[in-house]
Scaffold this motif. Structure first.
Motif, short mmCIF file in Angstrom:
data_model
loop_
_atom_site.label_atom_id
_atom_site.label_comp_id
_atom_site.label_asym_id
_atom_site.label_seq_id
_atom_site.Cartn_x
_atom_site.Cartn_y
_atom_site.Cartn_z
N ILE A 120 -7.61 4.18 60.14
CA ILE A 120 -8.89 4.82 59.82
C ILE A 120 -8.68 6.25 59.33
CG2 ILE A 120 -11.05 5.67 60.83
CD1 ILE A 120 -10.95 3.14 62.65
N ASP A 121 -9.25 6.52 58.18
CA ASP A 121 -9.32 7.85 57.55
C ASP A 121 -7.99 8.39 57.03
OD1 ASP A 121 -12.02 7.86 57.86
OD2 ASP A 121 -12.11 9.41 59.39
N GLU A 122 -6.89 7.66 57.17
CA GLU A 122 -5.64 8.15 56.59
C GLU A 122 -5.69 8.08 55.06
OE1 GLU A 122 -2.38 5.80 58.00
OE2 GLU A 122 -2.87 4.07 56.77
N TRP A 123 -6.62 7.28 54.53
CA TRP A 123 -6.73 7.15 53.08
C TRP A 123 -7.10 8.47 52.41
CZ3 TRP A 123 -9.43 3.64 56.30
CH2 TRP A 123 -10.71 4.03 56.68
N GLN A 124 -7.81 9.33 53.12
CA GLN A 124 -8.16 10.60 52.49
C GLN A 124 -6.92 11.50 52.36
OE1 GLN A 124 -10.98 10.40 51.24
NE2 GLN A 124 -12.34 12.14 51.52
N THR A 125 -6.04 11.40 53.32
CA THR A 125 -4.76 12.11 53.21
C THR A 125 -3.97 11.57 52.04
OG1 THR A 125 -4.74 12.52 55.60
CG2 THR A 125 -2.64 12.68 54.45
N GLU A 126 -3.99 10.26 51.86
CA GLU A 126 -3.31 9.65 50.72
C GLU A 126 -3.88 10.18 49.40
OE1 GLU A 126 -2.39 5.18 48.90
OE2 GLU A 126 -3.46 5.40 50.79
N MET A 127 -5.21 10.34 49.33
CA MET A 127 -5.82 10.86 48.11
C MET A 127 -5.42 12.32 47.87
SD MET A 127 -7.31 8.32 46.75
CE MET A 127 -8.32 9.04 45.46
N GLN A 128 -5.28 13.09 48.94
CA GLN A 128 -4.87 14.48 48.79
C GLN A 128 -3.52 14.58 48.09
OE1 GLN A 128 -5.36 17.29 52.13
NE2 GLN A 128 -3.23 17.89 51.84
N PHE A 162 -4.96 -0.93 47.09
CA PHE A 162 -6.16 -0.54 46.36
C PHE A 162 -6.09 0.93 45.93
CE2 PHE A 162 -7.76 -4.23 48.67
CZ PHE A 162 -8.54 -4.87 47.73
N MET A 163 -5.72 1.78 46.87
CA MET A 163 -5.77 3.22 46.65
C MET A 163 -4.83 3.69 45.54
SD MET A 163 -7.90 4.51 48.96
CE MET A 163 -7.38 6.16 49.28
N GLU A 164 -3.68 3.03 45.42
CA GLU A 164 -2.71 3.44 44.42
C GLU A 164 -2.88 2.73 43.09
OE1 GLU A 164 -0.53 5.97 44.89
OE2 GLU A 164 -1.50 6.26 46.83
N ASP A 165 -3.88 1.85 43.00
CA ASP A 165 -4.13 1.16 41.74
C ASP A 165 -4.64 2.16 40.71
OD1 ASP A 165 -5.61 -0.40 39.65
OD2 ASP A 165 -5.04 -2.09 40.91
N PRO A 166 -4.04 2.23 39.53
CA PRO A 166 -4.45 3.24 38.54
C PRO A 166 -5.88 3.06 38.02
CG PRO A 166 -2.87 1.70 37.60
CD PRO A 166 -2.90 1.43 39.07
N LEU A 167 -6.48 1.90 38.26
CA LEU A 167 -7.85 1.67 37.80
C LEU A 167 -8.89 2.01 38.87
CD1 LEU A 167 -7.38 -1.66 35.80
CD2 LEU A 167 -7.52 0.68 34.91
N ALA A 168 -8.44 2.31 40.09
CA ALA A 168 -9.35 2.70 41.17
C ALA A 168 -9.58 4.20 41.11
CB ALA A 168 -8.79 2.27 42.52
N VAL A 169 -10.32 4.62 40.08
CA VAL A 169 -10.54 6.05 39.84
C VAL A 169 -12.01 6.29 39.51
CG1 VAL A 169 -8.19 6.51 39.05
CG2 VAL A 169 -9.93 5.80 37.40
N LEU A 186 3.76 8.66 52.52
CA LEU A 186 3.29 7.61 51.62
C LEU A 186 4.03 6.31 51.87
CD1 LEU A 186 1.36 6.93 49.33
CD2 LEU A 186 3.11 7.68 47.71
N ALA A 187 5.32 6.41 52.20
CA ALA A 187 6.11 5.20 52.46
C ALA A 187 5.59 4.44 53.67
CB ALA A 187 7.58 5.57 52.67
#
Length: 437
Positions: free
Chosen positions: A359-367, A207-214, A348-349
């Motif tokens: 939990i909450d690692e997604w915010q690091t991914e967004m950074q 979901f997070m890396e989908d280009p439309l999830a912005v 990222l890998a």
């Protein structure tokens, strides 16, 4: 305040910046909105003129229980304006006062309690007359299992206090959201009062890396589509949607069926929030929107992602965030420590094969979306030395000096300032001449 100063949202007191000598500033704000002269009256009118449903008093008749969702402390929703009149309308229509619950939609954030809960609710009468409780996503027994979504197989677990109520109403703030497109409406339900497996699926890399999830995009946005499916699985759900200005004053409110009323609020705010900018900048100065959004470094990352469309590749993004509460959750701290140890590519890998994000690692991914594009510099007052180390961004001791250094490094005096941070979405729209070239 002198006109040459720019006030960035920062904690409870704006951070005033004087652009350095030679700087050519471009200030990017939301378009002007008219404040509602009588917010309470506007809310009552919304109850009586709903979108896609009958009015609140009619919805309440014959109901034996009700659950009202409110956002947690990270969003400045004017709960004090609408909770009491909403509850009083329900009671007048026959819903027992003792059977009304106000449920804080924490998602996987910490609970809001004590003085903070009083600030959040904004009305002592509400706290004294109805049950006000927090959602706990990791409490398995507190949720009901509604199966999985048909499209992407997302597990659907929803807080039973909401799912089993006769009358279900979500309330919130409609603003840009860097993954779900827009906050409010269906997002207050899921992830707001969803089980941790639902939330962690939403935040997985697919979901997070989908280009439309912005931000500001609902069309084809996988998070939005899953949220809509969950709402339809629940059945009848309604929503009160608010829009506020830079002063946090109410400028718009809608009520009604949750999907229709939310889209009406989005239609109102989209034109004033998405700001066309005719160029990209090598220096962008922004904020984390001030209190309450800049209480933690975790929330600060939203301000790093929102302006990326106008940051030139290799440019410098300078963000001011007070971080008055510190870093964020232990899980987020652990994710940042892993990023520090592994580096961006290896970190990222580790995410891409997971169906459930930690939990909450997604915010690091967004950074990483920000740091992949350019250099990020953070000006803050609220982090320890160790916390500063694991931000994995450059720390600024003097924001004025950072701006000056960026101008010199890029040999470009043009600087974009976004005082309200992630509440404003600048979009690069080249001019006709640029397109012809």
């Amino acid at each position: 305040m002198p006109q040459d100063k720019i006030a960035l949202s920062f904690g409870r007191t704006p951070l005033e910046i004087t652009p350095p000598s030679g700087c050519l500033p471009t200030i990017i704000r939301k378009a002007a909105m008219t404040k509602l002269a009588d917010g309470a009256a506007a809310i009552r009118r919304a109850f009586d003129a709903p979108i896609g449903s009958t009015k609140l008093s009619d919805l309440s008749r014959g109901k034996t229980s009700a659950c009202i969702l409110i956002c947690d402390i990270t969003r400045p929703v004017p709960n004090g304006l609408f909770l009491r009149p909403m509850i009083e309308t329900m009671v007048a229509a026959g819903v027992p006062l003792s059977a009304i619950t106000v449920l804080v939609a924490t998602g996987l954030h910490r609970p809001n309690e004590g003085a903070e809960l009083q600030e959040l609710v904004g009305d002592r009468w509400v706290l004294d007359h109805v049950s006000v409780e927090n959602h706990f996503a990791r409490d398995d027994a507190a949720h009901i299992d509604l199966g999985t979504t048909a499209t992407r197989g997302t597990p659907i677990g929803i807080d039973r206090r909401f799912a089993e109520a006769d009358l279900r109403i979500a309330t919130g703030l409609v603003e840009p959201h860097f993954m779900a497109g827009w906050s409010g409406g269906r997002k207050v339900v899921a992830p707001g009062v969803a089980h941790h497996t639902t939330i962690r699926t939403f935040h997985s890399a697919r979901f997070m890396e989908d280009p439309l999830a912005v931000q500001c995009n609902l069309t084809g946005n996988p998070l939005h589509e899953e949220q809509l499916e969950i709402i339809r699985r629940l059945g009848d759900v309604y929503a009160l949607n608010t829009v506020i200005d830079e002063d946090r004053d109410l400028v718009h409110v809608t009520f009604g069926e949750i999907i229709a009323s939310h889209l009406a609020a989005v239609d109102f705010i989209a034109g004033v929030t998405r700001i066309a900018v005719p160029r990209r900048f090598k220096t962008v100065v922004t904020s984390s929107a001030g209190y309450p959004l800049d209480k933690t470094y975790y929330q600060t990352i939203k301000g790093m992602v929102t302006p990326l469309d106008i940051l030139a590749p290799g440019g410098t993004l300078i963000i001011a965030s007070q971080c008055s509460e510190g870093f964020g959750s232990p899980e987020f701290r652990e994710a940042q420590e892993r990023l520090t140890e592994l580096g961006p590519e290896r970190f990222l890998a580790t995410l891409t094969a997971k169906s459930l994000a930690e939990i909450d690692e997604w915010q690091t991914e967004m950074q990483l979306k920000a740091t992949r594009l350019g250099q990020v510099e953070l000006y803050t007052e609220g982090l320890t030395d160790e916390e500063r180390r694991i931000t994995c961004v450059t720390l600024s001791a003097d924001i004025h000096a950072s701006i000056l250094a960026s101008m010199a490094r890029h040999e470009d005096p043009h600087v974009a300032f976004i005082p309200e941070g992630p509440y404003v979405v600048p979009v690069y729209v080249p001019t006709a001449g640029d397109l012809a070239a």
